[in-house]
Design an enzyme around this catalytic site. Structure first.
Site, short mmCIF file in Angstrom:
data_model
loop_
_atom_site.label_atom_id
_atom_site.label_comp_id
_atom_site.label_asym_id
_atom_site.label_seq_id
_atom_site.Cartn_x
_atom_site.Cartn_y
_atom_site.Cartn_z
N HIS A 227 0.83 -1.21 0.00
CA HIS A 227 0.00 0.00 0.00
C HIS A 227 0.87 1.26 0.00
CE1 HIS A 227 -3.68 2.30 1.02
NE2 HIS A 227 -2.84 3.07 1.69
N GLU A 228 1.84 1.30 0.91
CA GLU A 228 2.70 2.48 1.01
C GLU A 228 3.60 2.62 -0.22
OE1 GLU A 228 2.38 4.76 3.24
OE2 GLU A 228 0.85 3.65 4.33
N HIS B 98 1.87 4.74 -2.76
CA HIS B 98 2.03 6.17 -2.50
C HIS B 98 3.43 6.63 -2.90
CE1 HIS B 98 -1.78 6.33 -0.48
NE2 HIS B 98 -1.40 5.62 0.57
#
Length: 368
Positions: free
Chosen positions: A17-18, A21
């Site tokens: 997920h990170e 980003h």
């Protein structure tokens, strides 16, 4: 071993997920100050490349990305003058960066599902796949309301191991033969030996006429039975089927979350349909015992849930911050930092209370 596997799963999902980003921020020219594995306090510095510090932290439950100026969503904007800060970029770029983690979790789920199909995962089988299947089971996939099966206590997910009347026994050669067996009982009670979760269950059900509307004279108990087993798919088939399976899971998960949060607003939410960390540990342990394909498919489901939960427009989640960006883009005015901070705090408290409620419910289920 289950706890270690659960930690690895959580770390993988959060880091993926990170990483979404991280990649999006880099593509839009934002300065990423730190990419951390685990949560602070910092254990060691792995290295530095460009402006980004790569670190390993003591709390091994995920990871984080520190994008320069991102916290200005909630604070007085003193970083807006920096051309590489989050707040200096246009709203489209901000929206993409905030959404990238969600997208990455869905892409990760697709990769996991395609891999699970190629390696072999439990799934519904066609009749010509039965001969090559491993761990073949006959599973109840639907129970008609107010049917003999429903009144006897059968539920979707039950696995039928044996079935017999006082005069005859089921040959267990396939789901289709079970339908024939029930029809030929002519209403005699059937003793069923079931597997439900990790437990053995015995139920007696009496077939009746009129259950099947299109054939009212036929004896039935009101269930659908499917052959479920493990058969490896080819790489090409796995890639295609994995995509459509991901689409279906996203749709079903979105519907389930919508119903759950609607239930919260109407005070009718059923916590039995939700699992927290304790329930997740049990599910991971069971999937691990069933093989790598089962474990990968479960992680894919969790990844999709993580993605869609993060999309919910609640402050403290990506969806909440994305909502701030959308509102600012429409109104062309910055949301006051004090308002944003207050909404973020309320959203965080809501999420903590929900997690505590779900975890407590998990524990009660464990000891009930």
């Amino acid at each position: 071993m289950t706890i270690i596997t659960l930690i690895v799963v959580i770390v993988a999902l959060v880091v993926v997920h990170e990483f979404g980003h991280f990649i999006a921020a880099k593509l839009f020219g934002m300065r990423v100050d730190e990419f951390g594995l685990g949560y602070p306090p910092r254990a060691l510095t792995i290295g530095k490349k460009g402006d980004t510090l790569y670190t390993l932290n003591w709390l091994p439950f995920g990871g984080f990305v520190k994008i320069h100026g991102e916290e200005e969503l909630l604070e007085l904007d003193h970083a807006q003058s920096s051309p590489r800060s989050f707040m200096s970029k246009n709203r489209f770029a901000q929206g993409v960066v905030l959404s990238a983690g969600i997208v990455m979790n869905i892409v990760f789920a697709y990769v996991l599902l395609a891999s699970a199909l190629a390696l072999g995962m439990p799934r519904a089988l066609s009749s010509n796949e039965l001969a090559q299947a491993r761990q073949l089971e006959r599973m109840v996939t639907r129970v008609m309301p107010d049917s003999p099966a429903a009144r006897a206590g059968l539920v979707a997910g039950d696995v039928i191991k044996r079935a017999a009347t006082a005069q005859n026994a089921w040959d267990a050669k396939g789901a289709a033969t079970f339908v024939t067996f029930v029809t030929e009982t002519h209403g005699l009670p059937i003793a069923l030996a079931l597997k439900r979760g990790g437990s053995d269950v015995s139920i007696t059900v009496t077939p009746a006429q009129g259950v099947v509307q299109t054939d009212a004279s036929r004896y039935a108990i009101g269930i659908e039975v499917t052959d479920v087993g493990i058969v490896r798919r080819s790489l090409g088939a796995s890639i295609v089927e994995g995509f459509w399976m991901t689409v279906d899971m996203v749709r079903l998960t979105a519907e389930g979350l919508a119903n759950f949060f609607t239930g919260i607003l109407t005070l009718s939410a059923n916590l039995a349909d939700v699992s927290g960390p304790v329930g997740m540990a049990g599910a991971v342990g069971a999937a691990q015992a069933d093989g790598i394909g089962s474990l990968l498919s479960l992680v894919a489901i969790i990844s999709i849930n993580l993605a869609l939960i993060n999309l919910i427009p609640v402050p403290a989640l990506d969806g909440g911050r994305l909502l701030f960006v959308i509102v600012e883009a429409i109104t062309r005015r910055r949301i006051k930092p004090r308002v944003a901070q207050t909404m973020n705090s309320v959203g965080f408290v809501f999420l903590v209370l929900l997690m505590v409620a779900v975890t407590v419910h998990d524990i009660f289920k464990l000891f009930s």
